[in-house]
Motif scaffolding. Sequence first.
Motif: not given
Length: 400
Positions: A233, A247, A276, A285
């Motif tokens: 992550h 993330v 992102y 995101q």
Amino acid sequence: MTIPSALLSRRSIGALVALAVAWVVYQHTSHYARVLGLGKVYTNENTTSCRQIGHGVLHGCEDIIVDPHTGLAYLACGSLNARQNWLHPGDDYDMTFESESDHLYVMDENDNYSEVKAMETSTTTNGDGLLLQPFSQDLRFHGFDIFWDPEDPQNMTFMFVNHQLAHGAVSIFSHIRGSDHMIHVETVHSGLLHSPNNVIAMSKRAFYATNDMMFPKGIMNSVSKNLRLPDGHVVYHSDGGEFSVAVPRIRYPNGIAQHNGWIYVASCTDPGVQIYKESAKGKLQFHGRIIYNDGIPDNISVDSETGHIYSTMFLKVQETHKFFRHPSLNTTTVAGTKIVRLTQRSDPSAGFDAEPLLLDSGELMPSATVAAIQRRNQIRRMLVGCVMCDFLVVCQQTHL
């Protein structure tokens, strides 16, 4: 004898299911055979303008950042013997390999380089104020980034992924451009930062860092890699000192870079580069990606002038692993590197346009880990580093 139609139907369905499964398995294995470079033979492309420099000094330079204000390149380099050990965290660590500390070098366009020494403030003072002494903690560089003060770009903050023996960490140093040292500000660590790989600086304290794996050691490390589990992550460290997951569930996130509000993450076991953007502080995101079919990405860098992303790829992954573990065995002639220039499309969901720039069979540099563009005093060139090489490679402006 008449076979009931229902039985025929079940057999037909079973055959179709088996065929579909076989097709998926074939597609999966053939794709990863291509990605891993199994059975491939590579020849050099566009390497004639490249040369090696800094033998015996610029070794283990895993990451490179170019100052967009001056064109000076900063190189995070280190001991090959030590790196050969901490790159394999499942092994017992042997302190005899710590023959020297890692080093940060600054280099101009004429291959002149000097060390920026890691220092810390002493507990004693003299009449002129605090004294400085060499940094006393573990210092094992991996990826790093620089934050330039918007009000005074000479005021620089370095953030290094630091593989300390007790834990993974990010060590933060302040530096005034032109000085020969940087001063330790703080070293931060967290249970969320269990296997840091690379970092991007968002302020003098805040950063995003890739956490490449959930299990640095043991049988689950092999299971995770072989099954391509999404257990890596990206973590966020805030100005206030709090850690959070930005993330989740990425397959071995490795390199990370940013440009104009976009953040790019290279994934190794889901080979490619993902796009992102911050949706809120500490939250990223997903917007798009590019999938690689012929290699595994490592670090990525952004040319601040053009916004192009330079992605360095391993071609023959098994040979790369051999080289990282035993560089003296000369496995490099069958390893190899590919460097690709990516241009983000106007619609980020469509990913990138990709342009191959260089392919090296291993003769020039075994398994490069980073490529960065240096522009300074009319000189345009590409610097290529490698975590387990005894030199740096410089390629002239034909690659720009």
